[in-house]
Design an enzyme around this catalytic site. Structure first.
Site, PDB file in Angstrom:
ATOM      1  N   PRO A  22      -9.262  21.698   8.057  1.00 35.93           N
ATOM      2  CA  PRO A  22     -10.023  21.309   9.549  1.00 35.93           C
ATOM      3  C   PRO A  22     -11.788  22.291   9.266  1.00 35.93           C
ATOM      4  CG  PRO A  22      -8.328  22.313  10.326  1.00 35.93           C
ATOM      5  CD  PRO A  22      -7.782  21.914   8.620  1.00 35.93           C
ATOM      6  N   HIS A  43       1.380  -5.071  13.827  1.00 40.84           N
ATOM      7  CA  HIS A  43       0.979  -4.329  12.106  1.00 40.84           C
ATOM      8  C   HIS A  43       0.198  -5.646  10.822  1.00 40.84           C
ATOM      9  CE1 HIS A  43       1.944  -0.837   9.223  1.00 40.84           C
ATOM     10  NE2 HIS A  43       1.121  -1.328   8.697  1.00 40.84           N
ATOM     11  N   GLY A  68      -3.289  -5.077   9.856  1.00 42.92           N
ATOM     12  CA  GLY A  68      -4.483  -4.822   9.212  1.00 42.92           C
ATOM     13  C   GLY A  68      -4.910  -5.418   8.182  1.00 42.92           C
ATOM     14  N   VAL A  84       0.712  -1.138   0.182  1.00 43.38           N
ATOM     15  CA  VAL A  84      -0.137  -0.308  -0.293  1.00 43.38           C
ATOM     16  C   VAL A  84       0.865   1.125   0.016  1.00 43.38           C
ATOM     17  CG1 VAL A  84      -1.490   1.118   1.145  1.00 43.38           C
ATOM     18  CG2 VAL A  84      -1.713  -0.924   0.733  1.00 43.38           C
TER      19      VAL A  84
END
Lengths: 339, 339
Positions: free
Chosen positions: B187, B304, B306, B81
């Site tokens: 934001p 890790h 995921g 990725v």
């Protein structure tokens, strides 16, 4: 002055529930205040003359206690979902009412069920163990390192499909599961109650299984959520595991003895299934560090924490006080066991 | 006979991907077949004359490798990725194309995010640890034993709100959360992309946060899912934790350095927050058994994993082969990095 009605409470209650109890200044409240379970001898001594007793799962309600209390006792309010610790027959013949707190924990248990499914699939216990043992630096990356099955496109099989099973299914839908099947005490028949409106509305098939063999062989995830009865004890057996898919996981959030522990150890050791996530186990809590299941890296076992959220336990405490008060006043309880 | 086009592949691929590669009988395929990462010296030696190289995250693609390969090299296909292991400038100046596999892991990572949220709230690491240590028999039941916050009625705050954050939110909706807020690089501005149609359709408010202070102070669950940049490094600091709720949990499925590890250890030790669930950590994988975070019972750390589902890794492998083949033929890749 009239004598105050006596109630015995076997535990300091959570704040809101304790306040609700304490507002009843017309009651004589005798309460066990330690953070340890109530002493049996203390309970037997203080029950004398009580009209109501609020008990925990750890307090046995039997002939001995009822006799110690006396004929004026009219309500037992149990802070619990199950009532295995209560002799129902003994209550029934004395016309004593029994309150309990079964409904408010659905969300907490369904949440934990999803957690255990994901932990079993994603090898959470095994991989955390490696990190804790300092093995992460020595785990060279390769494409299938620590991989497990993905939940999307799974068929989820529910052994028992009541409120908790359906709440679990509701949570699993956006994970992209493709089908749900369920087995109840009436195999092959659609369930009557659609607690959350998902059975009618879901975009995937939700169907009754004909028998346990079908449920075992077609499910990628098996969720054990049925009551423990003589016919469900060891329903999940060596035969059951032998029909499961090699990449399937099983989760038990109901009662330990529904799964034959020896069969589960064997199924994991022989890689008949991919993994397991358990909130309950036979002979809990007497599980020592050398228990054979704890040696199976693909098994996750947590100590019966299904309903263990702060919010749920607060609500259970409040409901148990409401049941106690309702019993004293001959009013309707939040939840009452039909004896 | 024309010379066959040479490709170098630094790993045995998962079945389907290997078959897809092997069907190209017009290619000279030179492949590293061990289950350990490819030796650098082997790669440098065999890259010579290659037109394409399929690499893993563990293989550095730099000037040295490109020079060893030679001027005919036209495509790097990375099974990953991220592309931190690739010197993009070096590729760009040679007009070498770069393929990668970023999209197919959304489901796997979102699933793990939900798992880590629930594990942090429900004290999964802590309670499993007690069971494994044989402490369950000595845990007398009381109403708040092993309780944690319940996910229902939570406000969930997303630091970064791309595909993975939105896929996580989609999964959390049926758990009964009450609100979602998010902070992106802009934001206060609503996100442009509604990847799953939930932002428009959800029955709860889903709103941009004005700043990190608002996100920290209003969230019951903080999900770190943003890219690591100079401005997000240590964004989650002592100040951030000091604004969080005592019953809140934080989950990191993005990159370790976004959270200041020392600040997290302190926040957990001082009970400024309830718990943490981490898939990534600063300096991974060099986490030894005496790492201070591993001494915090309310912290769950997995290595890790995921994207570590069998299905996702198979798809990543297949896509990396497709990218390699597309690069050789000057066709469109499944996913190509703009250099």
């Amino acid at each position: 002055m009239a004598q105050r009605t006596k109630v015995v409470v076997t535990r300091q209650l959570i704040d809101e529930a304790q306040r609700l109890l304490d507002t009843n200044t017309d009651l004589e409240i005798v309460q066990w205040h330690s953070s340890n379970p109530c002493d049996r001898s203390w309970l037997l001594e203080h029950a004398k003359g009580a009209t109501g007793v609020l008990v925990m799962l750890s307090d046995k309600v039997d002939e001995e206690l009822l006799q110690a209390a006396g004929a004026q006792l009219k309500v037992i309010a149990s802070f619990s979902v199950g009532t295995d610790h209560v002799d129902r027959e003994a209550l029934k013949k004395r016309n004593i009412r029994l309150g309990y707190t079964p409904t408010c924990l659905t969300d907490a248990v369904a949440d934990l069920t999803v957690m255990l499914i994901l932990m079993a699939q994603r090898r959470a216990g095994e991989s955390m163990g490696k990190v804790l043992a300092g093995e992460w630096p020595q785990m060279p990356w390769h494409p299938l390192l620590m991989t497990g099955p993905q939940i999307s496109r799974s068929t989820v099989g529910f052994l028992g499909f009541g409120r908790i099973g359906q709440a679990t299914l509701k949570r699993l839908l956006p994970f992209g599961i493709s089908r749900a099947i369920y087995l109840t005490s009436k195999p092959g028949e659609p369930v009557q109650e659609d607690h959350f409106g998902i059975i009618k509305e879901a975009a995937i098939p939700i169907e009754p299984a004909k028998n346990w063999e079908q449920l075992a062989s077609e499910s990628d995830i098996v969720v054990v959520g049925c009551a423990l009865t003589p016919s469900t004890k060891h329903l999940v057996s060596t035969e059951f595991f032998s029909k499961m898919k090699k990449r399937a996981v099983i989760v038990n959030i109901a009662r330990g003895p529904i799964i034959d522990t020896n069969a589960l150890v064997e199924a994991l050791a022989q890689e008949k299934i991919f993994g397991a996530g358990l909130d309950v186990i036979e002979n809990e809590p007497n599980i020592s560090a050398d228990h054979p299941l704890l040696k199976q890296p693909r098994c996750v076992l947590v100590p019966h924490i299904g309903s263990a959220t702060i919010e749920t336990r607060e609500q259970m405490a409040t409901e148990s006080v409401k049941n106690l008060l309702a019993g004293l006043k001959d009013e309707a309880m939040v939840n009452e066991v039909e004896l």
